[in-house]
Structure formats: C-alpha cells, structure tokens
Design a protein around this motif. Sequence first.
Motif, PDB file in Angstrom:
ATOM      1  N   GLN A 126     -39.014 -17.528 -46.219  1.00 34.92           N
ATOM      2  CA  GLN A 126     -39.696 -16.161 -46.541  1.00 34.92           C
ATOM      3  C   GLN A 126     -38.906 -15.962 -47.824  1.00 34.92           C
ATOM      4  OE1 GLN A 126     -39.688 -14.266 -43.035  1.00 34.92           O
ATOM      5  NE2 GLN A 126     -41.430 -15.114 -42.097  1.00 34.92           N
TER       6      GLN A 126
ATOM      7  N   MET B 157     -43.286 -19.155 -28.578  1.00 36.38           N
ATOM      8  CA  MET B 157     -41.723 -18.760 -28.504  1.00 36.38           C
ATOM      9  C   MET B 157     -41.243 -18.812 -27.203  1.00 36.38           C
ATOM     10  SD  MET B 157     -40.721 -17.729 -31.620  1.00 36.38           S
ATOM     11  CE  MET B 157     -39.802 -16.297 -31.704  1.00 36.38           C
TER      12      MET B 157
ATOM     13  N   GLU C 104     -39.257 -25.962 -41.337  1.00 35.79           N
ATOM     14  CA  GLU C 104     -39.405 -26.661 -40.068  1.00 35.79           C
ATOM     15  C   GLU C 104     -40.303 -25.715 -39.318  1.00 35.79           C
ATOM     16  OE1 GLU C 104     -36.956 -25.539 -42.089  1.00 35.79           O
ATOM     17  OE2 GLU C 104     -35.389 -24.217 -40.924  1.00 35.79           O
TER      18      GLU C 104
ATOM     19  N   GLU D 155     -51.047 -25.664 -42.387  1.00 35.01           N
ATOM     20  CA  GLU D 155     -51.322 -27.013 -41.745  1.00 35.01           C
ATOM     21  C   GLU D 155     -51.855 -28.050 -42.765  1.00 35.01           C
ATOM     22  OE1 GLU D 155     -49.540 -27.754 -39.262  1.00 35.01           O
ATOM     23  OE2 GLU D 155     -49.526 -25.771 -37.969  1.00 35.01           O
TER      24      GLU D 155
ATOM     25  N   GLY E  25     -41.802 -23.601 -36.494  1.00 33.21           N
ATOM     26  CA  GLY E  25     -41.182 -22.051 -35.916  1.00 33.21           C
ATOM     27  C   GLY E  25     -40.357 -21.373 -36.880  1.00 33.21           C
ATOM     28  N   SER E  26     -40.594 -21.573 -38.390  1.00 33.88           N
ATOM     29  CA  SER E  26     -39.783 -20.769 -39.202  1.00 33.88           C
ATOM     30  C   SER E  26     -40.432 -19.728 -40.092  1.00 33.88           C
ATOM     31  CB  SER E  26     -38.957 -21.822 -40.228  1.00 33.88           C
ATOM     32  OG  SER E  26     -40.190 -22.503 -40.878  1.00 33.88           O
TER      33      SER E  26
HETATM   34  N1  LIG Z   1     -38.659 -12.662 -40.634  1.00 35.11           N
HETATM   35  C1  LIG Z   1     -39.079 -12.724 -39.191  1.00 35.11           C
HETATM   36  N2  LIG Z   1     -38.062 -12.156 -38.224  1.00 35.11           N
HETATM   37  C2  LIG Z   1     -38.375 -12.350 -36.990  1.00 35.11           C
HETATM   38  N3  LIG Z   1     -39.484 -13.029 -36.347  1.00 35.11           N
HETATM   39  C3  LIG Z   1     -39.946 -13.708 -37.247  1.00 35.11           C
HETATM   40  C4  LIG Z   1     -39.989 -13.722 -38.676  1.00 35.11           C
HETATM   41  N4  LIG Z   1     -40.896 -14.364 -39.164  1.00 35.11           N
HETATM   42  C5  LIG Z   1     -41.679 -14.999 -38.525  1.00 35.11           C
HETATM   43  N5  LIG Z   1     -41.066 -14.625 -37.179  1.00 35.11           N
HETATM   44  C6  LIG Z   1     -41.781 -15.099 -35.870  1.00 35.11           C
HETATM   45  O1  LIG Z   1     -41.464 -16.426 -35.693  1.00 35.11           O
HETATM   46  C7  LIG Z   1     -42.329 -17.095 -34.802  1.00 35.11           C
HETATM   47  C8  LIG Z   1     -42.770 -18.368 -35.635  1.00 35.11           C
HETATM   48  O2  LIG Z   1     -43.193 -18.073 -36.705  1.00 35.11           O
HETATM   49  P1  LIG Z   1     -44.583 -19.045 -37.334  1.00 35.11           P
HETATM   50  O3  LIG Z   1     -45.520 -19.157 -35.883  1.00 35.11           O
HETATM   51  O4  LIG Z   1     -45.335 -18.600 -38.501  1.00 35.11           O
HETATM   52  O5  LIG Z   1     -43.964 -20.459 -37.620  1.00 35.11           O
HETATM   53  P2  LIG Z   1     -44.268 -21.720 -38.430  1.00 35.11           P
HETATM   54  O6  LIG Z   1     -43.026 -21.629 -39.593  1.00 35.11           O
HETATM   55  O7  LIG Z   1     -45.625 -21.525 -39.080  1.00 35.11           O
HETATM   56  O8  LIG Z   1     -44.269 -22.718 -37.291  1.00 35.11           O
HETATM   57  P3  LIG Z   1     -45.252 -24.078 -37.323  1.00 35.11           P
HETATM   58  O9  LIG Z   1     -45.047 -25.091 -38.519  1.00 35.11           O
HETATM   59  O10 LIG Z   1     -44.866 -24.673 -35.866  1.00 35.11           O
HETATM   60  O11 LIG Z   1     -46.846 -23.725 -37.288  1.00 35.11           O
HETATM   61  C9  LIG Z   1     -43.509 -16.142 -34.555  1.00 35.11           C
HETATM   62  O12 LIG Z   1     -43.415 -15.619 -33.497  1.00 35.11           O
HETATM   63  C10 LIG Z   1     -43.336 -15.033 -36.046  1.00 35.11           C
HETATM   64  O13 LIG Z   1     -43.691 -13.743 -35.292  1.00 35.11           O
END
Ligand SMILES: Nc1ncnc2c1ncn2[C@@H]1O[C@H](COP(=O)(O)OP(=O)(O)OP(=O)(O)O)[C@@H](O)[C@H]1O
Length: 572
Positions: free
Chosen positions: A83, A485, A103, A292, A105-106
């Motif tokens: 971000q 999560m 990665e 994706e 969950g990021s």
């Molecule tokens: N800045 C942040 N602070 C705290 N929590 C966050 C933040 N950004 C995202 N999250 C939380 O982190 C979790 C994972 O985010 P997200 O599902 O967008 O991951 P992703 O990178 O798309 O993963 P994947 O590649 O597995 O789809 C979600 O529950 C989201 O609400």
Amino acid sequence: MIDYYIIIQMALNYFSKFTFATRTHASHNLKRALTQQSERRGDPTRYSYLLDSGRFEDLGDRVHPDLAKGLKVNNYEYMTEIQEKAIKQGGLLEGENLILTSETGSGKTLAYLLPILNQLFHHKDKHPTNPRFKLTKDTEDQMFLNAEEIAYKAQKEVATQKRLSFSRGSNGGDSQPKGAIVLSYSKELLSQVYSQARMLDLKERLLINRATSSLQMKTPVVEFITPDKTKGERELSEEEQFEISIKNVINNASWKLTDMLLVTPVVMSHILQSKEKYDPYDINPAVIVVDEFDELLQNPAYGQHMLTILRKFASFQTDKGNPLAEMNRLRQFIFTGATIPKTIATQAGSDALQQMQEWFSGSGIRHIRSENCHRVSAMVEQEWIDLDAVGAMGKHSEESELNLLVDLVRRSLTVLRHNSIMIFADSKKSIDKICDALLRADIKNLPYYQDTGLQGRQTTLQLFFSGELPVMVCSNMAARGLDTMQVDHVIQYEFAKNVVDYIHRVGRTGRMGQRGGVVTNMVRKGDQELVERIRGLIEEGQPMDKLFSRKRSLRKNIKRQGSQGEEQSEDE
Ligand SMILES: Nc1ncnc2c1ncn2[C@@H]1O[C@H](COP(=O)(O)OP(=O)(O)OP(=O)(O)O)[C@@H](O)[C@H]1O
C-alpha cells in the motif's frame, strides 16, 4: 522403526510450541466476523506486515476526509508495504496504471479500494446520488445483469400500452469516466471486496453492484423512497413512477446507478457484448481493477473474456477506429496478484497478456512489488511428512493416510489458537473421503468445492469464518484470495501440483504476517522433486518465481531445466 506415532510425535513437537488459547465462538454473521477482524487490527504488533510502515493519516488531504474516517473507524492505521509503495512510489492516488504484486494476505484489496473510494467520494461531493432512488438488496446483487432483460420487457410493455415515448441508446452521456469496475473470478472473492468497501463507506453513499450470476430478479429495479414533503417534494403518481423507472432502465440506469461494479470476466464480457448495440459511452469507468490478474489472464476459461474487456477499455489506438481510445487514456488500470511471473513485462504468454502489453506499452504501466513477493510468510511454521518413508515399512495405504490426517486434526484442534483448519486435496473423491473420515471421528467439517454450488460454499464459508465450523476440506477453489485471517493450520493432504498453487494455499494462514500459523505438508513420492525445490528456495530465502511455469506443470519444467543443466525461468 518409523511408524505413524513417530510422525505424529514429530507433529506434536511442533504444536507444543504453540500456546493454548480458549476457543472463540464468533457470531454466525459474516459481517460481524469481519468487524471483529477490524477491531483486532488496532494492534500492529499482531501483524508483522505493518511494522515500520507509514500511517494513513500522514497522507493528509491526498485522502478524502470520508475515506480517512473510514480507515480510522476500521482500525486501518498503518499501511502495508505494498500500500505504501503503491501510494508513495507508484502514484496510486494520482491515477497511475499499476501492476501490484505482493505476498498473500498483504492488503492488496485495500490498496486498490483506496483510489476507487477516493475518486468516488470526491465525485459524490459534486454529484450526490439522487435520493429518490434506493437499491434494494436484490437489485444490488443482480441489477446489472438483468437490466437488459428488464429493458426488453419494459420496451414491449411500453410499445403495447403506448404509455410513454422514449429514445433508446442515449444515457445523456457522462463524458468523463467515473466509478470503477473490479474484476475477479468468483462471487466469494467479490463478496469480500464488497464487504470491505461497504465498511469504509461510512455514510453509505456508494451504489455497489455485484453482477456474477444470471439469477432472475425478484424485486423492482428501483425502489422509490417516500418523497420528503418538508423539502416540497410531492408524491409521484403510479404512472410517473412507472415512467421514471422504465426510463431509467432503458437509458442504462444500471451503469448510471452504479458507482462500483464487482463482476466476473464472463459476466462483464456478456454485458459488454449485449451493450454493443447501445451507446459505447454507457459504461465509462474511471478505474478498472483486475484482481488475481495472473489467473484471469492466463487461464483459458477467462482469457477470451478478458480480451473482450481489455479491447474495449484498454485499447488506446485511435487508428483502429476505436471511439473509446481517447477516453481509455483517462482510466486507471490496477492489476493485482500474489503470483505474477517476474518476466511479465517483457514476455507475453497468452493472447490476453500479449494484448495488454501491446496496449500499455504506449501509455505506461508501473510494476510495484513488495520485498517478500513470491515468498511464503516466514512467520508460518512448515512441517513436511514423508508418507513414503512410512510406505517403505509396508504400512502405506489410503486408510492409514486418512488415520494420520485425523490424528493430526484432532491434536491440532486441542492446541491451536482459533481452531480453524483448512485441508487441501485435489479431487472431489479425495475431499469426500476426508470429510467422511473426519466425521467418523466426530470432527465437524464441510467440503468446499465446485459440487456444493455457490449457495453451499457461501454457507460453509460463513460457518467457517464465524468459528462454528472448525474444519473446511477444500479443493483449489479455496486456495486463492479468501481472506481467512483466523486460519491457523493449513494441511496439504495432497500436495499442490505446482508452486503457484502451493504459495496460494500456504497463504491462507499467517495473513498480514500473523505469528502462530502452521502448514503441514503430506508428501508422496510423486511430490518429492517439487518439494525439494521449494524447500531449497525457502532455506535460501529466495523467491519462488523461478519455479513458475506457463503451463503450471512444474514437474515438466524441472525436467527440462535438469536436461539443460541450469535453472531457467519458464514464466511469461
Ligand atoms: N493497512 C492495513 N492494516 C491492517 N489490516 C489490513 C491493512 N490492509 C489490509 N488489511 C487486512 O489484511 C487482510 C488481508 O488483506 P487482503 O485480503 O487484501 O490480502 P491480499 O494481499 O489480497 O491477499 P491474497 O493475495 O491472499 O488475496 C484483510 O483482512 C484486510 O482487511
């Protein structure tokens, strides 16, 4: 002599490191489960991906005050690496075209929601939604897809009753792009995006439509709110209501009443094709997200549909007679994924990818990636159980493998934090066998695969997220994107067929860099080569993209590499 008990003992040694915590029974409700996640977000030490990162509030007026408040209320205080990089280096909030790779969950979802919501909240300040219209629950879900059908019915009705005259084709022309389209491949994933966007839209100003199925609409397109007499609004006659409603539908009210469309590629290309006969400006999004992205562009099931979509919105070449070419330059494209082949910018592997590179080569697209992209979280403990070592002792059978699995699950349920386990297997047959074996051992579980249907999968997910259901036995359908999560144990009963699937499956635990996640890999003879490669890269701390293969058949890839005597990237 090696037997199961030694293996289980090995597993127990791992598990004994984890603290025992009381099981939390969350509510049945998915929204409440999500809210609980947001409450926990307050403590950044819980999430190692947030350490050393900047704060959203330091972005000042680059973020609309309503969005800033939404972030605060939902405890999004610090930015994740992707971000922060996308905002500070990539121009995310300034409309730059981006590929975001980080990665699992990021926080990629929030990363792309930020520019969408920012833009929409500013737009709403200038053009508030007409308070006369309120979408009903049903219409929010299905309005878009059914608008064509309804328009057709309405036309027929109008033609016979001659109740009003209308002109088809013009929507009054929003000349500037506005709103957003988010493409992902399943309703479950789009529902997650929906929930996250809704939680940030505190004033409920946005009209968010999901178009993912061809279910029949049960309620009217537009629900009229009782007029506010204090503001001098008069009650509309039935005739007038009918007239406005039909005009709205016919004049592409579906896009007019949409700020954010969450849609699968198949449905989107269907909408575009059926709308070709209308004004090309009727769908004119300012932001297009392809979530994706590697899967959507490489998988033949989506590739052709993605081409249709990209042709319309991402073609910048006026010489090809594309009336939208100039407009297309104004849009922001964001492609996100956890596993994007590293040579994506230079080699095209599918028609859709090739087309995308051709178009963007003129307008520019930046690739922002996180440091740990294409690695699995170092916070997750992995154990490897060699089933053939047991087989060599003459005890290897499907039954004994299932017994081992049941013992692992039973033990895991007594020691892990949330009692939330995902088991992966490849076929329906294997999944059904696992479910039966667990049930015989009185362990509550449900399958998550194609055959249970959308409704079945959603119920399973809801129970799983809420803590009611401790074990979900899944096909690869659950490997990507699901924001699990609470999952603290992933078991690969059947090992992933390629490294991309491996990364996504492992990524269902330890999200946001949480500690305490465990992955148990049950390894058979045919998996050994892939497993050795993966373990080697993990030990060396190397990213795994050198094992990515266009056809995703890593074994073939390894063989070829072996015969060439050196490692080569096979990715697109
Ligand atoms: N800045 C942040 N602070 C705290 N929590 C966050 C933040 N950004 C995202 N999250 C939380 O982190 C979790 C994972 O985010 P997200 O599902 O967008 O991951 P992703 O990178 O798309 O993963 P994947 O590649 O597995 O789809 C979600 O529950 C989201 O609400």
